[in-house]
Design a protein around this motif. Structure first.
Motif, PDB file in Angstrom:
ATOM      1  N   ASN A  25      -5.312  -5.472   2.729  1.00 56.02           N
ATOM      2  CA  ASN A  25      -5.251  -6.933   2.886  1.00 56.02           C
ATOM      3  C   ASN A  25      -6.646  -7.511   3.053  1.00 56.02           C
ATOM      4  O   ASN A  25      -6.968  -8.573   2.499  1.00 56.02           O
ATOM      5  CB  ASN A  25      -4.399  -7.297   4.106  1.00 56.02           C
ATOM      6  CG  ASN A  25      -2.937  -6.915   3.940  1.00 56.02           C
ATOM      7  OD1 ASN A  25      -2.471  -6.650   2.837  1.00 56.02           O
ATOM      8  ND2 ASN A  25      -2.218  -6.872   5.041  1.00 56.02           N
ATOM      9  N   PHE A  26      -7.475  -6.812   3.819  1.00 55.95           N
ATOM     10  CA  PHE A  26      -8.853  -7.257   4.044  1.00 55.95           C
ATOM     11  C   PHE A  26      -9.651  -7.254   2.738  1.00 55.95           C
ATOM     12  O   PHE A  26     -10.390  -8.190   2.435  1.00 55.95           O
ATOM     13  CB  PHE A  26      -9.530  -6.344   5.076  1.00 55.95           C
ATOM     14  CG  PHE A  26     -11.008  -6.558   5.208  1.00 55.95           C
ATOM     15  CD1 PHE A  26     -11.511  -7.658   5.879  1.00 55.95           C
ATOM     16  CD2 PHE A  26     -11.905  -5.652   4.656  1.00 55.95           C
ATOM     17  CE1 PHE A  26     -12.877  -7.864   5.991  1.00 55.95           C
ATOM     18  CE2 PHE A  26     -13.274  -5.840   4.760  1.00 55.95           C
ATOM     19  CZ  PHE A  26     -13.767  -6.959   5.438  1.00 55.95           C
ATOM     20  N   GLY A  27      -9.489  -6.180   1.955  1.00 55.43           N
ATOM     21  CA  GLY A  27     -10.225  -6.081   0.693  1.00 55.43           C
ATOM     22  C   GLY A  27      -9.794  -7.122  -0.326  1.00 55.43           C
ATOM     23  O   GLY A  27     -10.626  -7.694  -1.032  1.00 55.43           O
ATOM     24  N   GLN A  61      -3.692 -11.874   9.837  1.00 60.17           N
ATOM     25  CA  GLN A  61      -4.120 -11.841   8.445  1.00 60.17           C
ATOM     26  C   GLN A  61      -3.303 -12.809   7.586  1.00 60.17           C
ATOM     27  O   GLN A  61      -3.851 -13.512   6.751  1.00 60.17           O
ATOM     28  CB  GLN A  61      -4.003 -10.423   7.885  1.00 60.17           C
ATOM     29  CG  GLN A  61      -5.044  -9.444   8.404  1.00 60.17           C
ATOM     30  CD  GLN A  61      -4.913  -8.076   7.755  1.00 60.17           C
ATOM     31  OE1 GLN A  61      -3.815  -7.591   7.482  1.00 60.17           O
ATOM     32  NE2 GLN A  61      -6.051  -7.434   7.497  1.00 60.17           N
ATOM     33  N   ALA A  67      -3.669  -2.705   6.287  1.00 58.48           N
ATOM     34  CA  ALA A  67      -4.562  -3.697   6.890  1.00 58.48           C
ATOM     35  C   ALA A  67      -5.884  -3.767   6.128  1.00 58.48           C
ATOM     36  O   ALA A  67      -6.418  -4.857   5.874  1.00 58.48           O
ATOM     37  CB  ALA A  67      -4.814  -3.360   8.361  1.00 58.48           C
ATOM     38  N   TYR A  68      -6.405  -2.603   5.742  1.00 56.12           N
ATOM     39  CA  TYR A  68      -7.662  -2.558   4.991  1.00 56.12           C
ATOM     40  C   TYR A  68      -7.480  -3.139   3.593  1.00 56.12           C
ATOM     41  O   TYR A  68      -8.367  -3.840   3.074  1.00 56.12           O
ATOM     42  CB  TYR A  68      -8.161  -1.115   4.902  1.00 56.12           C
ATOM     43  CG  TYR A  68      -9.504  -0.980   4.224  1.00 56.12           C
ATOM     44  CD1 TYR A  68     -10.681  -1.311   4.891  1.00 56.12           C
ATOM     45  CD2 TYR A  68      -9.593  -0.534   2.901  1.00 56.12           C
ATOM     46  CE1 TYR A  68     -11.915  -1.204   4.270  1.00 56.12           C
ATOM     47  CE2 TYR A  68     -10.818  -0.420   2.274  1.00 56.12           C
ATOM     48  CZ  TYR A  68     -11.981  -0.754   2.953  1.00 56.12           C
ATOM     49  OH  TYR A  68     -13.196  -0.661   2.325  1.00 56.12           O
ATOM     50  N   ILE A  87      -3.246   1.370   8.962  1.00 54.69           N
ATOM     51  CA  ILE A  87      -4.647   1.131   8.589  1.00 54.69           C
ATOM     52  C   ILE A  87      -4.832   0.892   7.091  1.00 54.69           C
ATOM     53  O   ILE A  87      -5.538  -0.058   6.706  1.00 54.69           O
ATOM     54  CB  ILE A  87      -5.533   2.305   9.077  1.00 54.69           C
ATOM     55  CG1 ILE A  87      -5.502   2.364  10.609  1.00 54.69           C
ATOM     56  CG2 ILE A  87      -6.956   2.159   8.558  1.00 54.69           C
ATOM     57  CD1 ILE A  87      -6.255   3.551  11.199  1.00 54.69           C
ATOM     58  N   PRO A  88      -4.220   1.695   6.183  1.00 57.30           N
ATOM     59  CA  PRO A  88      -4.416   1.430   4.751  1.00 57.30           C
ATOM     60  C   PRO A  88      -3.958   0.028   4.329  1.00 57.30           C
ATOM     61  O   PRO A  88      -4.638  -0.628   3.540  1.00 57.30           O
ATOM     62  CB  PRO A  88      -3.562   2.513   4.076  1.00 57.30           C
ATOM     63  CG  PRO A  88      -3.499   3.618   5.069  1.00 57.30           C
ATOM     64  CD  PRO A  88      -3.431   2.928   6.395  1.00 57.30           C
ATOM     65  N   ASN A 109       0.835  -1.199   0.000  1.00 52.44           N
ATOM     66  CA  ASN A 109       0.000   0.000   0.000  1.00 52.44           C
ATOM     67  C   ASN A 109       0.869   1.248   0.000  1.00 52.44           C
ATOM     68  O   ASN A 109       1.714   1.432   0.878  1.00 52.44           O
ATOM     69  CB  ASN A 109      -0.929  -0.004   1.220  1.00 52.44           C
ATOM     70  CG  ASN A 109      -1.974   1.084   1.155  1.00 52.44           C
ATOM     71  OD1 ASN A 109      -1.714   2.217   1.530  1.00 52.44           O
ATOM     72  ND2 ASN A 109      -3.150   0.755   0.654  1.00 52.44           N
TER      73      ASN A 109
END
Length: 274
Positions: A174-176, A238, A171-172, A168-169, A45
Motif C-alpha cells: 500500500n505504501f509503495g 492508510q 502494508a508495504y 507487513i507485505p 498482496n
C-alpha cells in the motif's frame, strides 16, 4: 476444573466470544466478494494470503487440540493449576476452521483471476517452508515423552509469529502504490471489531476467575488480538488518511438543445443548404 462464579459474566463471555467469531469470520468475505466482482486480485498482496494460511492452520491445530484433547488438557492443568479454566472456547475452534477454508478460497482466486504482474515472493515461500519444517522437527522431539502441551505451544508461537509478519507485505505494498485499491477495507473494519471483542472476552474470564493466567496461559490469543488491532489501525490510517480513494469526476451530459449528432443525415444536410 474451574467453573464460572458469575452467570452474567459467563453470558457476556459467550456473547463477546461469538461476536469475535462472527466479526472475524465475516471479515474474509469482503475481499473474496471484491475479487469475484472484479475477476482480479490485483492490489491484494499474495504473500499476505500465503502467510495467513500458515497462520490460521497453526492456530487451528492449537485450538482444536487444546479444546478436544483430554490428554493435553490434563497437561495444561498440571502446569497452570486445576483451578484454572481452559483458555480456548468453542468459538475459537469454529473461527479457525472457517479461517482456513476461506483463506484457501482466496488462494484459489489468486490462481484463477487476473494477477497482473504480481506473484508470490520467494521469501514468503522460504518462510512457510521453514516454519513447517520446524513444526515437524518439534513433533518428533515431543513424541517420546508425549509433550503435547509443549508441542501445541509451538504452533501457538508460530501463529503469533505469522500474525506479526503477514500484515507487513500488504502494508508495504500500500505504501509503495500510495493506494489501497484492490484491498478491502471491510475486511479490516471487521477484523478490528473481532480483535477488540476477543480481548474483551479474555478480560471477562479473568475478572470472573480473579486470575490473569488466562492471558499468559494463552499468550498466543492475547498477542493475536493486540497485533491485529495495531495493524488494523495502520490499514485504516492508510485507507482513510494517507491514501484515500480518488473521487471520479463525472462530466454532466449536454442538454438535448446543445447536442448535435455525430453524423448528420442526408435530409438534414440538404435542408441546411436550402
Amino acid at each position: 476444573m474451574a467453573s464460572w462464579n458469575s452467570t452474567p459474566l459467563e453470558v457476556l463471555y459467550q456473547i463477546l466470544g461469538w461476536t469475535a467469531f462472527v466479526s472475524w469470520s465475516v471479515s474474509f468475505y469482503p475481499q473474496v466478494i471484491l475479487n469475484f466482482r472484479r475477476k482480479s486480485v490485483v492490489g491484494l498482496n499474495f504473500d499476505f494470503v500465503v502467510l495467513n494460511l500458515t497462520k490460521h492452520s497453526s492456530y487451528l491445530i492449537y485450538n482444536a487440540t487444546l479444546y478436544f484433547s483430554a490428554a493435553v488438557q490434563a497437561q495444561y492443568y498440571e502446569k497452570y493449576g486445576y483451578g484454572e479454566m481452559i483458555p480456548v472456547a468453542a468459538n475459537d475452534v469454529a473461527f479457525s476452521i472457517h479461517a482456513v477454508l476461506l483463506t484457501a478460497v482466496t488462494l484459489v482466486q489468486i490462481a484463477i483471476y487476473d494477477r497482473g504482474s504480481q506473484k508470490i515472493s520467494k521469501a514468503s515461500l522460504v518462510i512457510v517452508s521453514a516454519v513447517w519444517l520446524t513444526a515437524a522437527v518439534c513433533f518428533f522431539i515431543a513424541l517420546p515423552k508425549h509433550s503435547w502441551l509443549w508441542l501445541i505451544s509451538i504452533f501457538n508461537s508460530i501463529q503469533v509469529f505469522m500474525t506479526v509478519i503477514k500484515y507487513i507485505p500488504q502494508a508495504y505494498m500500500n505504501f509503495g502504490r500510495k493506494s489501497t485499491d484492490g484491498f478491502s477495507i471491510g475486511n479490516i473494519l471487521l477484523d478490528f471489531l473481532g480483535g477488540v471483542a476477543n480481548y474483551a472476552q479474555m478480560a471477562v474470564q479473568s475478572i470472573d476467575q480473579n486470575s490473569w493466567v488466562n492471558f499468559y496461559g494463552n499468550i498466543g490469543k492475547t498477542l493475536l488480538s493486540l497485533i491485529s488491532i495495531f495493524f488494523d489501525l495502520l490499514f485504516m490510517l492508510q485507507h482513510y488518511v494517507l491514501y484515500p480513494a480518488k473521487k471520479v469526476s463525472i462530466i454532466p451530459r449536454a442538454s438535448k438543445e446543445t447536442e448535435e449528432p455525430l453524423v448528420k443525415s442526408t435530409d438534414q444536410s440538404q435542408s441546411e443548404e436550402v
